[in-house]
Design an enzyme around this catalytic site. Structure first.
Site, short mmCIF file in Angstrom:
data_model
loop_
_atom_site.label_atom_id
_atom_site.label_comp_id
_atom_site.label_asym_id
_atom_site.label_seq_id
_atom_site.Cartn_x
_atom_site.Cartn_y
_atom_site.Cartn_z
N ASP A 140 0.87 -1.19 0.00
CA ASP A 140 0.00 0.00 0.00
C ASP A 140 0.89 1.23 0.00
O ASP A 140 1.91 1.25 0.71
CB ASP A 140 -0.88 -0.03 1.27
N LEU B 71 -0.23 4.07 1.01
CA LEU B 71 -0.83 4.88 2.09
C LEU B 71 -1.30 6.25 1.58
O LEU B 71 -1.45 7.17 2.37
CB LEU B 71 0.12 5.02 3.28
N TYR C 279 -12.58 6.04 -14.98
CA TYR C 279 -12.48 5.08 -13.87
C TYR C 279 -13.00 3.72 -14.31
O TYR C 279 -12.32 2.69 -14.21
CB TYR C 279 -13.25 5.61 -12.65
N LYS D 69 -10.92 0.04 -15.09
CA LYS D 69 -11.25 -1.22 -14.41
C LYS D 69 -11.59 -2.31 -15.44
O LYS D 69 -11.24 -3.47 -15.28
CB LYS D 69 -12.43 -1.00 -13.46
N HIS E 122 -18.66 10.08 -0.73
CA HIS E 122 -19.72 9.06 -0.77
C HIS E 122 -20.91 9.46 0.09
O HIS E 122 -20.76 10.12 1.12
CB HIS E 122 -19.17 7.71 -0.32
N PHE F 158 -27.69 15.39 -5.49
CA PHE F 158 -27.33 15.62 -6.90
C PHE F 158 -28.49 15.23 -7.82
O PHE F 158 -28.47 14.16 -8.42
CB PHE F 158 -26.06 14.83 -7.25
N ARG G 291 -25.15 15.30 -10.98
CA ARG G 291 -23.71 15.10 -11.14
C ARG G 291 -23.49 14.37 -12.45
O ARG G 291 -24.17 13.37 -12.72
CB ARG G 291 -23.20 14.26 -9.96
C1 UD1 Z 1 -19.31 5.44 -7.85
C2 UD1 Z 1 -19.24 4.39 -8.91
C3 UD1 Z 1 -18.84 3.08 -8.30
C4 UD1 Z 1 -17.50 3.26 -7.65
C5 UD1 Z 1 -17.59 4.32 -6.60
C6 UD1 Z 1 -16.18 4.57 -6.12
C7 UD1 Z 1 -20.64 4.78 -10.83
C8 UD1 Z 1 -21.98 4.63 -11.42
N1 UD1 Z 1 -20.50 4.28 -9.59
O1 UD1 Z 1 -20.45 5.18 -7.02
O2 UD1 Z 1 -18.69 2.11 -9.30
O3 UD1 Z 1 -17.05 2.06 -7.11
O4 UD1 Z 1 -18.10 5.52 -7.15
O5 UD1 Z 1 -15.94 5.82 -5.67
O6 UD1 Z 1 -19.75 5.33 -11.43
N2 UD1 Z 1 -24.91 11.65 -3.94
C9 UD1 Z 1 -25.53 12.83 -3.61
N3 UD1 Z 1 -24.83 13.73 -2.87
C10 UD1 Z 1 -23.56 13.53 -2.44
C11 UD1 Z 1 -22.93 12.30 -2.78
C12 UD1 Z 1 -23.63 11.38 -3.54
O7 UD1 Z 1 -26.68 13.07 -3.97
O8 UD1 Z 1 -22.98 14.42 -1.79
C13 UD1 Z 1 -25.64 10.64 -4.72
C14 UD1 Z 1 -25.02 10.31 -6.07
O9 UD1 Z 1 -25.53 11.13 -7.07
C15 UD1 Z 1 -25.42 8.85 -6.23
C16 UD1 Z 1 -25.50 8.31 -4.81
O10 UD1 Z 1 -25.60 9.45 -3.97
O11 UD1 Z 1 -26.69 8.76 -6.80
C17 UD1 Z 1 -24.27 7.52 -4.39
O12 UD1 Z 1 -23.10 8.29 -4.72
P1 UD1 Z 1 -21.64 7.83 -4.30
O13 UD1 Z 1 -21.65 7.41 -2.87
O14 UD1 Z 1 -20.70 8.91 -4.73
O15 UD1 Z 1 -21.38 6.52 -5.18
P2 UD1 Z 1 -21.55 6.30 -6.77
O16 UD1 Z 1 -21.22 7.52 -7.52
O17 UD1 Z 1 -22.89 5.69 -7.00
#
Ligand code: UD1
Length: 333
Positions: free
Chosen positions: A32, A34, A144, A148, A192, A211, A285
């Site tokens: 890793d 880190l 991304y 993969k 996330h 979003f 987004r």
């Molecule tokens: C994405 C990838 C996933 C990847 C992961 C790694 C896609 C479709 N998915 O997940 O494969 O492994 O990132 O980082 O590319 N949201 C909000 N507000 C926020 C944050 C998120 O509304 O502040 C919403 C997003 O629009 C989404 C959901 O929450 O609909 C989840 O978002 P997030 O946790 O960022 O994961 P993904 O983008 O789905």
């Protein structure tokens, strides 16, 4: 028993899998850099600090793989921010493709026969059918996802040419924290949904941005398949047993098969925490498909995998407990 090399073993999914392996008395060596991992998350396993995309990686891998016998690699070490991959594709191709290739080449040099790969639902792109099965066309829509997918292809080709067997685990939305509360999600910056919602509930953020609320879904917000990180970790152990037992290369989706909207996640965080999540509706987004849900029928059938944390409420409980344990993230390491 032969040793296991775990790249990215100090990161989020990697560290939970390392704990699962250590609890089974496996001998684990982590590689890793880190950059996103945390020493405290590694559970005391040895960490060889090396960057898969760095100039000395072949030498580092030769040193590690040359000193004892390894029978498999679990490959978590990768860059994983979709937005960043659009802005800086070079970083993604260098790490996820170039670094991955260094790893495979070193496995060939040292006769390591098997690899388990952290792949992603992002390899499917905008789904034509939901729920998504493993034979759904893979047409990623961002660098991304493309990096993969390229690595999945590389594994196919190296199996034919060099006999390395592999399992691709295509994660949907990895989330939650270890049920003991001491391991969890600590990305810097965090992007996330669940940890951001927890931070907003704790008052560590002014609000959460939703979003887009005008998608063609029941409440207008995006739907995702949230899978608990310990359920991911167990799937890696099952994939390892499969490959050690001589099983064939394969790809599996990892999701629960249940979709939850952004608003449902926010509601769950409010219920679990007993606090309000301040939110604002923001523009969509770019690159967010409206609905991503897996069918995980294949991994259930082939490995007998079954999620221990299928409920969103329980997942959020573990995420919240970790945030309460480490409100500012892992202690400095
Ligand atoms: C994405 C990838 C996933 C990847 C992961 C790694 C896609 C479709 N998915 O997940 O494969 O492994 O990132 O980082 O590319 N949201 C909000 N507000 C926020 C944050 C998120 O509304 O502040 C919403 C997003 O629009 C989404 C959901 O929450 O609909 C989840 O978002 P997030 O946790 O960022 O994961 P993904 O983008 O789905």
């Amino acid at each position: 028993m032969a040793a296991l090399l775990v790249t990215g073993g100090a990161g989020y999914v990697g560290s939970h899998t390392v704990r699962e392996l250590l609890e089974r008395d496996e001998h684990v060596v982590i590689l890793d850099d880190l950059s996103a991992g945390h020493v405290v998350a590694a559970g005391g396993a040895e960490i060889v600090r090396a960057d898969l995309a760095g100039p000395n990686i072949a030498r580092s891998l030769d040193e590690v793989l040359g000193r004892e016998s390894f029978d498999a690699v679990l490959h978590f070490g990768a860059k994983a921010y979709v937005g960043e991959s659009v802005e800086d594709p070079e970083k993604y191709y260098r790490n996820n493709v170039g670094g991955g290739l260094e790893l495979i080449s070193a496995m060939v040099r040292h006769g390591v026969p098997a690899l388990i790969f952290s792949s992603t639902c992002a390899t499917y792109g905008n789904p034509e059918r939901v729920p998504i099965a493993e034979d759904h066309p893979q047409r990623p829509i961002n660098p991304y996802g493309r990096t993969k997918l390229v690595f999945e292809w590389a594994l196919q080709d190296f199996e034919v040419a060099r006999g390395i067997r592999h399992v691709n685990l295509r994660y949907f939305n990895a989330c939650g924290a270890h049920e003991r509360g001491d391991l969890g999600e600590d990305h810097r910056p965090e992007n996330h949904l669940i940890p951001i919602a927890c931070e907003a509930a704790m008052g560590k953020r002014a609000h959460l941005s939703i979003f887009g609320d005008d998608y063609d879904t029941p409440d207008g917000t995006c739907i995702r398949d949230y899978i608990h990180v310990q359920d991911l970790a167990v799937a890696h152990v099952q994939a390892l047993e499969h490959l050690r037992g001589g099983g064939a290369s394969a790809s599996f989706n990892l999701g629960t098969g249940m979709g939850h909207s952004v608003l449902e996640v926010i509601d769950a965080v409010e219920r679990v925490s007993g606090k309000e999540v301040p939110r604002e509706v923001a523009p969509r987004r770019s690159g967010d498909p409206p609905r991503l849900v897996a069918t995980s029928e294949k991994i259930r059938r082939v490995f007998g995998w079954e999620p221990r944390f299928p409920s969103l409420e329980r997942i959020v409980e573990t995420a919240w407990a970790f945030k309460e344990h480490f409100p500012d993230g892992y202690p400095n390491d």
